[in-house]
Scaffold this active site. Structure first.
Site, PDB file in Angstrom:
ATOM      1  CG  HIS A   1      -2.120   7.744   2.368  1.00  0.00           C
ATOM      2  ND1 HIS A   1      -2.743   7.380   1.195  1.00  0.00           N
ATOM      3  CD2 HIS A   1      -1.602   8.985   2.165  1.00  0.00           C
ATOM      4  CE1 HIS A   1      -2.601   8.350   0.312  1.00  0.00           C
ATOM      5  NE2 HIS A   1      -1.914   9.327   0.865  1.00  0.00           N
TER       6      HIS A   1
ATOM      7  CB  SER B   1      -0.927  -0.009   1.222  1.00  0.00           C
ATOM      8  OG  SER B   1      -0.168  -0.002   2.421  1.00  0.00           O
ATOM      9  CE1 TYR B   2       1.765   7.773  -1.852  1.00  0.00           C
ATOM     10  CE2 TYR B   2       1.381   8.339   0.452  1.00  0.00           C
ATOM     11  CZ  TYR B   2       1.864   8.663  -0.803  1.00  0.00           C
ATOM     12  OH  TYR B   2       2.453   9.881  -0.996  1.00  0.00           O
ATOM     13  N   PRO B   3       3.270   3.933   0.771  1.00  0.00           N
ATOM     14  CG  PRO B   3       5.393   4.085  -0.210  1.00  0.00           C
ATOM     15  CD  PRO B   3       3.936   3.987  -0.545  1.00  0.00           C
TER      16      PRO B   3
END
Length: 425
Positions: A115, A58-60
């Protein structure tokens, strides 16, 4: 004077250590630095590659260690997908049989802003690890196949660990009294259920610190209150306090994150600190690129030390500019402006004179600081015996080697040669 003592206090408690949370980018950077020595910038670039190119993470660039409630039902499926990779199969199957430990340590909508925590995507199902090859652009950022495998391993392991059961142990404290007045105490523990610690040890092993702590744990024989024990030996141990250790990227990231913890008014920096989750790695990277600091390797650990150039920069700057208190003060004022309780013009009217004052303070400083000899020498000049430095031509990119006295106004030395960028030395 007395060879035997009596057990006067004995207490055993059942205790638990909860598992760690999922990763945000800073915690991943810290762990990768401790375990593999990766820089924060390398870890961020690798996680970004696993997200953008491989599409398995996923978005880091996240600052949250939680997932949202709408994502919670999918976690069981993600664990099943991870089990398709042989290394994790047994651990995942055991976790699925025991049941996922999904609680407020994992799910909290209020602590997820842009996020959620770093987890794998559904693309991890039957993923071929041989595909972990960086692109040309990713290689330029220092990403390697080995890094990709190691960072992915950390994230997948942390997912399994974070959903596992607590580590359970018995904590025993004992007091033995000699001559009715001399008291000795000791404590030790005994593992009851390994829980998440067993999973982590199986998948990625334990750190040196954890291994040392384990070796220091005491295991007691069966003791009872009132029992007599024999004194076999008694020694005193002389010790000295040691100064704080040098920073590693791991501890520096923590210090940046918690920059306001030890200063008045620093509460505003909680959750912010110096930089953000996404920019701290870049800030540290720039410090190295500008040669303000360098790495000092001791054993397996890479410590960060300032260079002569870095030390001179600090000495040249007014102390206010090197303190997180200034950041905290400005963040407080900006927060008041955002809430409509202060005016931005007032802030700027205070800010601009401050910058001018500090700039003039540096200009008018009587402190003698010379940046000419901040570089580390690479050898001695064959002409005059002084230090030789290595530089780089801005026009051709060739490496330059020159005497430190080349630009000396009174007695310049003519030693210098270049090495073309396409040649190897």
């Amino acid at each position: 004077d007395s060879k035997y003592g009596t057990v006067t206090e004995l207490k055993t408690e059942k205790k638990a250590t909860n598992r760690p949370q999922l990763y945000d980018i800073t915690e991943l950077e810290r762990h990768a630095n401790r375990k593999y020595g990766y820089t924060a910038a390398e870890t961020l670039a690798t996680a970004q590659a696993l997200y953008e190119t491989q599409k398995i993470l996923s978005y880091p660039r996240t600052d949250s260690r939680y997932i949202t409630s709408d994502l919670a039902p999918y976690m069981e499926g993600r664990i099943k997908y991870i089990s398709s990779i042989p290394k994790y199969r047994n651990s995942c199957e055991k976790l699925l049989n025991d049941g996922l430990n999904i609680d407020k340590k994992i799910v909290d909508d209020s602590k997820v802003t842009d996020h959620h925590a770093l987890i794998c995507t559904e693309n991890i199902n039957n993923y071929d690890l041989s595909k972990l090859v960086p692109t040309v652009e990713e290689k330029k950022k220092g990403v390697t196949s080995e890094m990709m495998k190691n960072i992915l391993d950390l994230v997948l392991t942390r997912m399994i660990v974070a959903l596992s059961q607590p580590y359970l142990y018995l904590q025993t404290s004992v007091e033995v009294t000699f001559l009715d007045e001399i008291h000795f105490t000791a404590s030790g523990k005994k593992t009851v259920k390994e829980g998440w610690k067993g999973v982590e040890k199986k998948l990625i092993g334990v750190s040196d610190d954890e291994e040392n702590a384990k070796n220091e744990e005491q295991l007691f024989p069966n003791l009872e209150r009132g029992m007599q024990v024999e004194l076999k030996d008694c020694t005193t141990v002389a010790k000295k306090t040691t100064p704080p250790k040098l920073h590693t990227e791991d501890t520096l990231l923590t210090a940046m994150e918690n920059a306001g913890a030890s200063i008045d008014g620093g509460e505003i920096l909680k959750g912010r600190g110096i930089g953000t989750q996404a920019t701290r790695a870049e800030i540290i990277k720039v410090l190295f690129e500008k040669k303000y600091c360098e790495t000092l390797k001791k054993g397996k650990t890479n410590y960060i030390v300032p260079t002569q150039k870095g030390l001179k920069i600090i000495r040249a700057l007014p102390i206010e500019l090197t303190s997180p208190k200034l950041t905290a003060d400005w963040e407080n004022k900006i927060a008041l402006i955002a809430d409509g309780k202060a005016d931005e013009k007032d802030f700027m009217n205070e800010f601009i004179p401050f910058i001018r004052e500090k700039t003039n303070e540096i200009k008018n400083s009587t402190l003698e600081i010379n940046f000419k000899n901040c570089k580390e020498p690479v050898g001695k000049c064959p002409f005059c015996g002084e230090d030789v430095y290595k530089g780089k031509s801005k026009k051709t990119g060739a490496s330059l080697f020159y005497c430190s006295h080349k630009f000396d106004e009174e007695n310049p030395c003519g030693f210098m040669f270049s090495l073309n960028a396409d040649r190897k030395s």
